[in-house]
Each structure stands twice: as C-alpha cells, then as structure tokens.
Design an enzyme around this catalytic site. Structure first.
Site, PDB file in Angstrom:
ATOM      1  N   LYS A   1      18.828  -6.121   3.634  1.00  0.00           N
ATOM      2  CA  LYS A   1      17.388  -5.853   3.696  1.00  0.00           C
ATOM      3  C   LYS A   1      17.072  -4.675   4.632  1.00  0.00           C
ATOM      4  O   LYS A   1      16.146  -3.908   4.373  1.00  0.00           O
ATOM      5  CB  LYS A   1      16.622  -7.107   4.126  1.00  0.00           C
ATOM      6  CG  LYS A   1      16.575  -8.187   3.071  1.00  0.00           C
ATOM      7  CD  LYS A   1      15.767  -7.773   1.832  1.00  0.00           C
ATOM      8  CE  LYS A   1      15.544  -8.946   0.897  1.00  0.00           C
ATOM      9  NZ  LYS A   1      14.722  -8.628  -0.275  1.00  0.00           N
TER      10      LYS A   1
ATOM     11  N   GLY B   1      14.307 -10.606 -10.921  1.00  0.00           N
ATOM     12  CA  GLY B   1      14.581 -11.865 -10.199  1.00  0.00           C
ATOM     13  C   GLY B   1      13.377 -12.781 -10.248  1.00  0.00           C
ATOM     14  O   GLY B   1      13.068 -13.498  -9.294  1.00  0.00           O
ATOM     15  N   GLY B   2      12.708 -12.779 -11.402  1.00  0.00           N
ATOM     16  CA  GLY B   2      11.377 -13.397 -11.487  1.00  0.00           C
ATOM     17  C   GLY B   2      11.367 -14.899 -11.681  1.00  0.00           C
ATOM     18  O   GLY B   2      10.296 -15.504 -11.651  1.00  0.00           O
TER      19      GLY B   2
ATOM     20  N   ILE C   1       8.712 -18.902   2.998  1.00  0.00           N
ATOM     21  CA  ILE C   1       7.563 -19.187   2.120  1.00  0.00           C
ATOM     22  C   ILE C   1       7.591 -20.657   1.671  1.00  0.00           C
ATOM     23  O   ILE C   1       8.614 -21.158   1.214  1.00  0.00           O
ATOM     24  CB  ILE C   1       7.570 -18.255   0.885  1.00  0.00           C
ATOM     25  CG1 ILE C   1       7.637 -16.786   1.306  1.00  0.00           C
ATOM     26  CG2 ILE C   1       6.332 -18.524   0.021  1.00  0.00           C
ATOM     27  CD1 ILE C   1       6.505 -16.288   2.189  1.00  0.00           C
TER      28      ILE C   1
ATOM     29  N   TYR D   1      22.563 -10.912   4.056  1.00  0.00           N
ATOM     30  CA  TYR D   1      21.183 -10.831   3.560  1.00  0.00           C
ATOM     31  C   TYR D   1      20.370  -9.881   4.444  1.00  0.00           C
ATOM     32  O   TYR D   1      19.701  -8.963   3.949  1.00  0.00           O
ATOM     33  CB  TYR D   1      20.589 -12.235   3.586  1.00  0.00           C
ATOM     34  CG  TYR D   1      19.143 -12.364   3.166  1.00  0.00           C
ATOM     35  CD1 TYR D   1      18.704 -11.951   1.913  1.00  0.00           C
ATOM     36  CD2 TYR D   1      18.207 -12.955   4.036  1.00  0.00           C
ATOM     37  CE1 TYR D   1      17.368 -12.122   1.532  1.00  0.00           C
ATOM     38  CE2 TYR D   1      16.887 -13.129   3.656  1.00  0.00           C
ATOM     39  CZ  TYR D   1      16.473 -12.707   2.404  1.00  0.00           C
ATOM     40  OH  TYR D   1      15.161 -12.875   2.032  1.00  0.00           O
TER      41      TYR D   1
ATOM     42  N   GLY E   1      12.695 -17.091  -9.656  1.00  0.00           N
ATOM     43  CA  GLY E   1      12.916 -17.775  -8.383  1.00  0.00           C
ATOM     44  C   GLY E   1      11.625 -18.364  -7.829  1.00  0.00           C
ATOM     45  O   GLY E   1      10.642 -18.569  -8.546  1.00  0.00           O
ATOM     46  N   GLN E   2      11.624 -18.611  -6.531  1.00  0.00           N
ATOM     47  CA  GLN E   2      10.480 -19.287  -5.898  1.00  0.00           C
ATOM     48  C   GLN E   2       9.186 -18.473  -6.035  1.00  0.00           C
ATOM     49  O   GLN E   2       8.110 -19.038  -6.233  1.00  0.00           O
ATOM     50  CB  GLN E   2      10.786 -19.537  -4.413  1.00  0.00           C
ATOM     51  CG  GLN E   2       9.730 -20.378  -3.712  1.00  0.00           C
ATOM     52  CD  GLN E   2       9.942 -20.492  -2.208  1.00  0.00           C
ATOM     53  OE1 GLN E   2      10.779 -19.787  -1.630  1.00  0.00           O
ATOM     54  NE2 GLN E   2       9.187 -21.365  -1.571  1.00  0.00           N
ATOM     55  N   LEU E   3       9.290 -17.147  -5.938  1.00  0.00           N
ATOM     56  CA  LEU E   3       8.063 -16.345  -5.870  1.00  0.00           C
ATOM     57  C   LEU E   3       7.654 -15.696  -7.190  1.00  0.00           C
ATOM     58  O   LEU E   3       6.477 -15.432  -7.426  1.00  0.00           O
ATOM     59  CB  LEU E   3       8.223 -15.234  -4.811  1.00  0.00           C
ATOM     60  CG  LEU E   3       8.638 -15.688  -3.409  1.00  0.00           C
ATOM     61  CD1 LEU E   3       8.597 -14.507  -2.448  1.00  0.00           C
ATOM     62  CD2 LEU E   3       7.745 -16.798  -2.909  1.00  0.00           C
TER      63      LEU E   3
HETATM   64  N1  LIG Z   1      11.251 -17.321  -0.487  1.00  0.00           N
HETATM   65  C1  LIG Z   1      11.211 -16.920   0.781  1.00  0.00           C
HETATM   66  O1  LIG Z   1      11.017 -17.738   1.688  1.00  0.00           O
HETATM   67  C2  LIG Z   1      11.361 -15.472   1.108  1.00  0.00           C
HETATM   68  C3  LIG Z   1      11.215 -15.066   2.446  1.00  0.00           C
HETATM   69  C4  LIG Z   1      11.385 -13.723   2.757  1.00  0.00           C
HETATM   70  C5  LIG Z   1      11.640 -12.792   1.758  1.00  0.00           C
HETATM   71  N2  LIG Z   1      11.774 -13.219   0.468  1.00  0.00           N
HETATM   72  C6  LIG Z   1      12.094 -12.227  -0.543  1.00  0.00           C
HETATM   73  O2  LIG Z   1      11.297 -12.405  -1.704  1.00  0.00           O
HETATM   74  C7  LIG Z   1      12.043 -12.072  -2.876  1.00  0.00           C
HETATM   75  C8  LIG Z   1      11.993 -13.230  -3.846  1.00  0.00           C
HETATM   76  O3  LIG Z   1      12.537 -14.371  -3.211  1.00  0.00           O
HETATM   77  P1  LIG Z   1      12.649 -15.780  -3.929  1.00  0.00           P
HETATM   78  O4  LIG Z   1      12.440 -16.787  -2.858  1.00  0.00           O
HETATM   79  O5  LIG Z   1      11.820 -15.838  -5.136  1.00  0.00           O
HETATM   80  O6  LIG Z   1      14.224 -15.802  -4.283  1.00  0.00           O
HETATM   81  P2  LIG Z   1      14.967 -16.845  -5.229  1.00  0.00           P
HETATM   82  O7  LIG Z   1      16.357 -16.977  -4.713  1.00  0.00           O
HETATM   83  O8  LIG Z   1      14.165 -18.074  -5.402  1.00  0.00           O
HETATM   84  O9  LIG Z   1      14.997 -16.053  -6.615  1.00  0.00           O
HETATM   85  C9  LIG Z   1      15.796 -14.932  -6.811  1.00  0.00           C
HETATM   86  C10 LIG Z   1      16.031 -14.765  -8.302  1.00  0.00           C
HETATM   87  O10 LIG Z   1      16.885 -13.639  -8.478  1.00  0.00           O
HETATM   88  C11 LIG Z   1      17.714 -13.918  -9.591  1.00  0.00           C
HETATM   89  N3  LIG Z   1      18.899 -13.072  -9.554  1.00  0.00           N
HETATM   90  C12 LIG Z   1      20.028 -13.212  -8.833  1.00  0.00           C
HETATM   91  N4  LIG Z   1      20.903 -12.257  -9.125  1.00  0.00           N
HETATM   92  C13 LIG Z   1      20.308 -11.459 -10.052  1.00  0.00           C
HETATM   93  C14 LIG Z   1      20.705 -10.296 -10.762  1.00  0.00           C
HETATM   94  N5  LIG Z   1      21.940  -9.765 -10.587  1.00  0.00           N
HETATM   95  N6  LIG Z   1      19.841  -9.740 -11.628  1.00  0.00           N
HETATM   96  C15 LIG Z   1      18.609 -10.279 -11.830  1.00  0.00           C
HETATM   97  N7  LIG Z   1      18.190 -11.393 -11.204  1.00  0.00           N
HETATM   98  C16 LIG Z   1      19.029 -11.980 -10.321  1.00  0.00           C
HETATM   99  C17 LIG Z   1      18.033 -15.414  -9.479  1.00  0.00           C
HETATM  100  O11 LIG Z   1      18.420 -15.960 -10.731  1.00  0.00           O
HETATM  101  C18 LIG Z   1      16.714 -15.978  -8.966  1.00  0.00           C
HETATM  102  O12 LIG Z   1      15.924 -16.461 -10.033  1.00  0.00           O
HETATM  103  C19 LIG Z   1      13.461 -11.744  -2.391  1.00  0.00           C
HETATM  104  O13 LIG Z   1      13.596 -10.347  -2.299  1.00  0.00           O
HETATM  105  C20 LIG Z   1      13.527 -12.354  -1.012  1.00  0.00           C
HETATM  106  O14 LIG Z   1      14.409 -11.656  -0.184  1.00  0.00           O
HETATM  107  C21 LIG Z   1      11.643 -14.533   0.119  1.00  0.00           C
END
Ligand SMILES: NC(=O)c1ccc[n+]([C@@H]2O[C@H](COP(=O)([O-])OP(=O)(O)OC[C@H]3O[C@@H](n4cnc5c(N)ncnc54)[C@H](O)[C@@H]3O)[C@@H](O)[C@H]2O)c1
Length: 342
Positions: A168, A31-32, A196, A164, A34-36
């Site tokens: 978790k 899931g790389g 975040i 969600y 995404g935002q993080l």
């Molecule tokens: N961003 C935040 O504010 C926040 C806060 C608390 C926890 N988190 C946790 O951090 C982690 C990363 O969060 P994020 O903000 O980068 O999420 P995001 O939604 O920005 O990115 C998630 C990524 O997962 C990919 N994805 C979805 N389904 C998939 C699948 N079946 N196989 C492979 N990839 C898939 C998506 O394409 C996306 O790029 C998550 O576990 C989230 O729960 C994030």
C-alpha cells in the site's frame, strides 16, 4: 511493453468528453465481490444508472452477489484482459479494490506481491493509457511500529512490517509520482481507510475482522473468542461512511485535492469497549481471548487513531457513525439477515 499515452500529448480523456457531454461516467470496480465492492456498486448505480457501473472480480459471482448491474470476471494480474474490459466498456473511472488484506497477505506473500503490486501496476498503466480517474484505497496498515500511534497525521513515518502495508505504501507513492509528473498528471485519488464494519457483507481476511465476526457469534451463540487482546485500540468506520466518503472523494474537483493520499477516520475502540456496547443488545454475551500472535503483532504496529483534518479541509470529509450508532445498526441488520436465513 504496452503503449501508454501521456496526458499532455493526448486527446481529451474519455472521462472529460463524457463530462462535457453531460453523460454519467462509466465506472469499473476491481475486486468488487469483497466486503466493500458490492456496497459501493449499489451506491454508484443508484447515482449513475445500473449499466454504468461494472463490478468485476477474479472469482465468479454467486447468484445475487453482484447486485443489479453488470458483472465481468476479470483478474487484475492479466493486463491484456483488463485492457480489453476498460476499452470495450468505455471506462472513465476505475475503483481498484482487488487486494489481499493484511492477515491473508502474511500467509500468501508471493500472491500478495502479484496481486497488490503487480495488479496495481496494470491498473495504473491503464489509467495512463486511457486517461482514467483512479481511486485506490490505502489503509492504516500502510503505517508501522515506528509511526506515531495517536492522532497519526497524513505525512509521517511509514515503515510497515506486513506485505499488505508495504504494497500500500508502494501504491500511495507510485500513484502520487504519476500524478505529480508533468508529463503524466494521472488523476490518482487515495484514501487510507481504517477497519471497516459492515452488516451485509463479510470481511476478507484483515486484522480488524473480529469486530464484524463478533456480531454473528454474539447473536447466534452468545459467545465469542477474540484473537486480539481486549485493550487493542484501533481506528474503525461504519461502511456507510466509508462508501459515502469514497464517492465524495471520487467526485471532488481535481484542483480541490491538495494532496492525493488522505487519512479518513471515524472512531476508535478496543475489543473490550465493543463487547460492552454489544452487551446492551446481547446481555448474556461472554467473550474470551485466545491471542493470535500474527494478527496481534500487526494490530500493535498500527495507529490507535488517525488525524483526518486535511480530508475535512479539502473535500469536506466528516463521519456520521460513532461506536453506539454503528453497533445498533450492525446488530439490527445482522439480526434481520439471520432471521431471513432461518
Ligand atoms: N475492509 C477493510 O476493513 C479495509 C480497510 C482498509 C482498506 N481497505 C481496502 O479496501 C479495498 C477493498 O477491501 P475489501 O475489504 O473489500 O477486500 P476483500 O478482501 O473483502 O475483497 C477483495 C476482493 O478482491 C478479489 N481479488 C483477489 N485477487 C484478485 C485478482 N487477482 N483479480 C481480481 N480480483 C481479485 C477477491 O476475490 C475479493 O473479492 C482494498 O484495497 C483494501 O485494501 C479495506
């Protein structure tokens, strides 16, 4: 059924072998895109070398988004494909980010179950099979309306009312189960992140997304319509702290981690407080409020602040950015990015 090696009966894990030979770990981020993920990849690549950190996602990387190292398209719900990636790439550490976040999860419940729970089962089974180190974040969304909301401790009531959050809690408990089980002793590491804030990457459908979107709208239009009430106080963190904390927890010697799921906190604010801080840079900013009942209900069920003293005690966690520093940094970065796009 897939054959799973147990830690006790198995040969030395690949991670341990590489460690003993002084080689950097090989790391896979799911899931790389995404935002993080891209920010974490950049940080880990600067530490361990570009080729040792593999970014993956179920969507294709647009040009430039996967950074300076390898990218593999990979769906975490496909066990056999994921198995091939872990095996062929000689992965030692797995950072599992693939998730549907809170707001989007409520719109796509079946998919959230498939990805958040099914995907995690696959990752956990591969962690057991190849003796990996597994980092999987949790969230303030793993708490619920009956959780004490101020200074919420690590161990407390967890009855979340979103898919969600439910997924978790499942991650936290199953990861800890396999860690504690004498036969498996999986090296599971989990930090509960607050919302975040980031300037270079956009959030992917969570309840705290407003706190990033407002910067773009403020700078581009001088106006923003917020979907949460102005007094909704939630815990938040700047991305640099989140990435540094993740790397520190990944690195911590296993016996230092007395627990396997830790709160990670920085600061808390309301939309109204963020608007006032942002108006120092965009004085003409006007904000109105049109409440989204779904996201407001989610936000109202989450803690206002977290107690992260166990993380500080066990692996030295400490945030650096407060609201003022975060706002200044985000404003500068987003201004620069908007100027570049002109
Ligand atoms: N961003 C935040 O504010 C926040 C806060 C608390 C926890 N988190 C946790 O951090 C982690 C990363 O969060 P994020 O903000 O980068 O999420 P995001 O939604 O920005 O990115 C998630 C990524 O997962 C990919 N994805 C979805 N389904 C998939 C699948 N079946 N196989 C492979 N990839 C898939 C998506 O394409 C996306 O790029 C998550 O576990 C989230 O729960 C994030």
């Amino acid at each position: 059924m897939h054959a799973i090696a147990t830690r006790r009966g198995s040969f030395l894990g690949s991670s341990m072998r590489r460690w003993l030979s002084g080689k950097p770990p090989r790391i896979l981020i799911t899931g790389g895109l995404g935002q993080l993920g891209t920010e974490l990849a950049q940080c880990l690549r600067s530490k361990y070398g570009n080729d040792n950190v593999i970014l993956s996602d179920n969507k294709e990387a647009e040009s430039g988004t996967s950074g300076s190292g390898p990218f593999i398209r990979c769906d975490v719900t496909d066990f056999d494909y994921l198995d091939g990636v872990v095996k062929n790439e000689g992965i030692d550490w797995l950072v599992h980010f693939a998730t549907l976040l809170s707001a989007i999860g409520e719109k796509k419940v079946d998919e959230a179950i498939r990805v958040n729970i099914g995907g995690f089962h696959n990752v956990l089974n591969l962690t057991r099979k190849y003796n990996l180190r597994l980092f999987c974040p949790s969230t303030i969304g793993a708490f619920g309306p009956s959780t004490p909301r101020i200074d919420t401790p690590d161990l407390t009531i967890q009855r979340p009312n979103t898919i969600y959050g439910v997924s978790k809690v499942h991650v936290e408990l199953l990861g800890e189960y396999y860690h504690q089980h004498p036969e498996y002793q999986v090296d599971f590491r989990c930090a509960r992140f607050p919302g975040i804030l980031s300037g270079n990457t956009l959030p992917g459908g969570g309840t705290t997304d407003y706190a990033v979107h407002i910067f773009y709208e403020a700078i581009k239009r001088g106006r923003y319509t917020c979907y949460l009430r102005p007094d909704t106080r939630l815990p938040m963190m700047y991305i640099d702290d989140c990435i540094r904390g993740t790397v520190e927890m990944l690195h911590a010697p296993s016996d230092q981690l007395k627990m396997r799921t830790y709160n990670m906190a920085a600061f808390s604010f309301t939309p109204d407080q963020l608007v006032k801080e942002l108006q120092k840079y965009v004085p003409h900013l006007k904000v109105d409020y049109v409440i989204d009942p779904v996201r407001q209900k989610i936000a109202d069920s989450w803690p206002e602040s977290l107690n992260d003293s166990n993380a500080t005690r066990d692996w030295g966690w400490k945030h650096d950015y407060d609201l003022a520093k975060t706002t200044r940094t985000m404003y500068d970065i987003i201004m620069r990015n908007i100027d570049k796009d002109k």
